[in-house]
Design a protein around this motif. Structure first.
Motif, short mmCIF file in Angstrom:
data_model
loop_
_atom_site.label_atom_id
_atom_site.label_comp_id
_atom_site.label_asym_id
_atom_site.label_seq_id
_atom_site.Cartn_x
_atom_site.Cartn_y
_atom_site.Cartn_z
N ILE A 557 -0.08 -2.55 9.64
CA ILE A 557 0.67 -2.61 8.37
C ILE A 557 1.76 -1.55 8.38
CG2 ILE A 557 0.48 -2.20 5.87
CD1 ILE A 557 -2.35 -3.47 6.03
N ARG A 558 1.42 -0.40 8.90
CA ARG A 558 2.38 0.70 8.98
C ARG A 558 3.60 0.33 9.84
NH1 ARG A 558 0.59 6.67 11.11
NH2 ARG A 558 2.63 7.62 10.92
N GLU A 560 4.68 -2.67 10.42
CA GLU A 560 5.48 -3.64 9.65
C GLU A 560 6.33 -2.94 8.61
OE1 GLU A 560 2.98 -6.64 7.84
OE2 GLU A 560 1.72 -6.65 9.63
N ALA A 561 5.72 -1.98 7.90
CA ALA A 561 6.44 -1.28 6.82
C ALA A 561 7.65 -0.56 7.37
CB ALA A 561 5.50 -0.30 6.11
N ALA A 562 7.53 -0.06 8.59
CA ALA A 562 8.65 0.67 9.20
C ALA A 562 9.85 -0.24 9.40
CB ALA A 562 8.20 1.28 10.53
N ASN A 564 10.74 -2.70 7.21
CA ASN A 564 11.30 -3.18 5.94
C ASN A 564 12.29 -2.22 5.33
OD1 ASN A 564 9.66 -5.35 6.25
ND2 ASN A 564 8.03 -4.53 4.96
#
Lengths: 572, 572
Positions: A557-558, A560-562, A564
């Protein structure tokens, strides 16, 4: 050599940022002088010397730095001790690993050719160059699929730090560099080959490097097969017979004699014996005076290396290598490791201190580590109510999983910084206990523990916690620079009958002082730690063996967040 | 009362350290004046005024402080606003709870008798007096054993803060105090009884106090039975008919008119209507303008209270009380809570800041919370890679387990203070989501959310995280002092046709401004938080529902360690 003059061995210890020379009296191990020389280019992780930018997770070095630093450090110790050329009977070398470079037919680094000066893959890839992770993953998958017999030696997982993944990166990204490379070689072996003026198929390469980092398993016929390498990449089919060709010898075997040119540069005798190189952590084993089987040496610093010799080979899950002649000739050398030990404590103090702590530390001239250690030392085992999983940098042994992350539980509003500090220390001790129990669970007994490295030398509270958690006495090595001393011992062994010693056992007995301190478990504490370790072990297995893969999902998830964009606020 | 003069209601908000008076225009809710008066004796947790020492977890107050502070604050607001006696149409009171005292037949506190001045059990036991834990445990056990029907109303567990355990402590430790007590009464009810000059069997007591804190369940026949109380302690058999006797009325019902003496002391009209008291947190429901069912009010500060009304009664596991008339007449009032919310963030900043953060905060005139909030606000959901269980002070709803402790996982060497700060905020939001899902899982729908309290007013980043985690819009109450405004509304309702309003719905509509802001969920964030909440929920259940009781075992080991002697070092 005059009978009345001292006999010296030189230990050369090549670290990540600098090289150290230790001038050691062969008769009694007395340190006559030591000197450190920083590498001019240090670690290149952003750009090449000409400004060519490097990618994420790259870490390179300049090979000339090794030669310049060793020359500077050797001349410095000889000068300081007033040693004459004939006083030096042998030279031993330890080096970071896996640190590799491609060289031409004359063993000249390709990065020194004008043609390849701007090619990152032509430079030395330092041990902590982690950009070959995809290559390592594919190699592991292939070895699993093909049921390669040597895979079990490495706990069924290969590291991106190792030689074949790093070489595959060269092949894939810079085929012209690979084509031009006559040799792909560990920097430690390359330095020794420079000193003794040899290279090619009969030149010495260290069994330690080959075994721990290049998948060379004597009992399986050496390096991985042609078939395996071809399946990995067609260009690698001939890797072993061409670019890896050499004579695999145990550390301390005589690699040759110093060339005339190097003798001149170092003010030493031509022909001075030079020993086959050893990995820096492994050099601590002789440096701690350990030559017998079943004595485990723990090199404790930002991370911890656990090394032990045995006459038997066993496959301990999660142990990074079981290598014949890997540490000492005729024995199987076992290596395990904790990826993050002192780094935990450094992380914690980087988070800051409460104002009153900061003022107290300033007033008393203490650093944060000293203050927190002092406060934590006043506690009884279990008193802070915390337990942690020491996975801030993943888990090396025994889970071999870089995607695990740190955990702490037991927090209350009364939890203080020294509680967290002590819990982190204890967690690393529990991590060591898991490793020792893995050895013994597979029938490889651990009879004794010797600790060295910065943490062992500096932190008595930590050492007592380790003794209590492990419920075993721990001896602390007397030497400050155990790896450099280990290298010097290998230099004395390389000298052999020419003023040195017959083998590592004899050399270590003469040249290593007995441990200065022994930390013994306190029964009452050990009993409490048995209960706390059971809690650690349950959490370790739950989060580390698939009970709950939350750590991996959070990492995903981390990532992916990087990718966005910035968060917004959505209020009226 | 002149038609051209303003009509005011006074809200009296009795907190832990002080009393606040709010003078509010009944017509439109405009705040004419506010004043705070600190209690002269504050919280007595170490000694009585004469120096008599108190035990561990004791917390007492001086009843005279309430009367002195209310008088000072009321005179101050009237003076500041230039209000005349006839301008004030009603008085409402909210109070901390369960805060109880024993009084004599004339309703004079026993602690004011010379005979009992040195008896700690004769003084006011403040809500956070936690020394009656053994009594609470025994009462829970007995109620479970006897299958008492009212137990389910309290989620099957009773708190040491409540009236019967605190009274039982008096009985057991100071029977002479209990014998001398004609009444055992909530301090809020006592203050109201003082103002209206009533006490005894027909005097008003708040249904809010009785229901949430004294196990009074209307549908089960009121207080626990004589048989239950006798089994708990023979001396308690007559508790209900003697010391708890009174008329249980909903908050805002008219308790009576101001006595001549109090009218003189406050410069108000004799006979000014005074409303039945309400617990301070519950006062926030009318104070937020909420009078309809299924609107949840969250009072967000060091801890969070969640309150909601419904026409139906359901038993939601882990909800601390479902009380008929408890908040508003004719409705079931539900109360849930998180024991530790803002306290988490305060704990984290007490651990200190890195030096560069500290310097930045100083240079920019920010406090640690502001700096960390600003840095954390730049992150995207999931970017820090952490997840925490918000149990630094145990778990109130829905697990009702004070022996749970905090957990955080996902640490790496790159984890920074703002990552931990944001993870703690998110954890408290997940905790709120567990509560809302518990309500809805038992068929009690939550149609809207209104937030008030210091965190809601001050931290926009936090409110956006809550909206994203809960995937619902959250309105933030306009009023700064919602409890005091709620009390003023109940004062206006107590006035009724005499210049006030008919009911809470009407009063709230006129006297409460619409929410100033609404935080709306951002769909993209909510989607990530759904995944992170699933991780939280799995950890919540694993550690909170018996999957691994490590937190409780660590607490037990910690308690044992506190009994042992100092640690030793065992090195040679």
């Amino acid at each position: 050599m005059s009978a009345t003059r001292p006999r010296y061995a030189i230990g050369l210890d090549f670290g990540t940022e600098s090289a150290r020379a230790l001038l050691v009296n062969v008769a009694d191990g007395a340190i006559a002088a030591t000197a450190v020389s920083q590498y001019a280019h240090g670690v290149m992780d952003r750009a090449l010397p000409d400004g060519t930018p490097l990618g994420h997770e790259w870490a390179l070095q300049h090979p000339q730095d090794y030669l310049d630093s060793l020359a500077e450090a050797v001349r410095a110790v000889a000068c300081e001790a007033g040693a004459k050329a004939e006083d030096v009977v042998g030279i031993g070398v330890d080096f970071t690993s896996c640190t590799i470079l491609p060289t031409d037919a004359d063993n000249v680094p390709l990065c020194l050719h004008d043609r390849f000066r701007k090619a990152p893959n032509a430079w030395v890839k330092l041990w902590k160059h982690h950009a070959a992770q995809p290559q390592a993953d594919r190699m592991t998958e292939l070895a699993v699929a093909r049921k390669e017999g040597w895979l079990r030696v490495y706990g069924y997982r290969l590291s991106s730090e190792w030689l074949i993944p790093k070489t595959l990166q060269i092949v894939e990204e810079s085929p012209e560099v690979y084509d031009a490379a006559a040799h792909v070689i560990e920097a430690g072996d390359w330095v020794v080959q420079q000193l003794v003026g040899r290279h090619g198929a009969t030149a010495p390469r260290s069994a330690c490097n080959a075994g721990y980092k290049a998948c060379y398993v004597k009992s399986e016929g050496g390096y991985p097969s042609k078939e395996f390498l071809r399946a990995l990449h067609p260009a690698l089919e001939t890797l072993v017979e061409t670019r890896l060709a050499g004579a695999i010898l145990p550390p301390g075997a005589r690699a040759g004699g110093l060339t005339a040119e190097w003798a001149r540069r170092l003010n030493l005798r031509p022909g001075t014996p030079v020993g086959v190189e050893i990995i820096d952590a492994h050099a601590a084993v002789p440096g701690c005076g350990v030559s017998a089987p079943h004595e485990m040496v723990m090199v404790m610093g930002t991370s911890t290396c656990h090394m032990m010799n045995s006459r038997e080979r066993a496959f301990v899950p999660g142990v990074a290598g079981v290598i014949e002649d890997g540490i000492l000739p005729g024995l199987y050398g076992y290596e395990a490791g904790q990826a993050c030990v002192g780094d935990h404590f450094a992380w914690h103090v980087r988070q800051g201190l409460p104002d009153d702590y900061r003022k107290e530390a300033e007033a008393r001239g203490l650093n944060a580590h000293q203050l927190l250690t002092e406060k934590a030392a006043r506690q009884r085992p279990g008193q802070h109510g915390l337990v942690a999983l020491d996975w801030w940098n993943g888990n090396r042994s025994t889970l071999m999983d870089a995607n695990l992350t740190g955990l702490m539980l037991g927090f209350t509003l009364a939890t203080r910084p020294e509680d967290i500090y002590r819990a982190l220390i204890e967690a690393t001790a529990y991590g060591t206990r898991v490793i020792i129990e893995a050895f013994e669970g597979d029938g490889v007994r651990v009879d004794g523990l010797v600790a060295c490295g910065g943490l062992a030398a500096r932190n008595e509270m930590l050492m007592q916690v380790y003794a209590d958690v492990l419920a075993r006495p721990i001896r602390v090595a007397a030497a400050e620079h155990t790896s450099a001393l280990g290298a010097a011992i290998l230099g004395a062994v390389a000298a052999g009958a020419d003023g040195g010693w017959r083998d590592v056992g004899e050399a270590a007995e003469r040249m290593v002082s007995p441990p200065t301190r022994t930390f013994r478990p306190i029964a009452e504490h050990a009993a409490v730690y048995d209960r706390l370790y059971a809690e650690y072990a349950a959490l370790h297995d739950h989060f580390g063996r698939g009970g709950n893969d939350v750590m991996k999902r959070l990492k995903a998830i981390r990532a992916e967040a990087a990718g966005n964009q910035q968060p917004a606020e959505n209020a009226e």
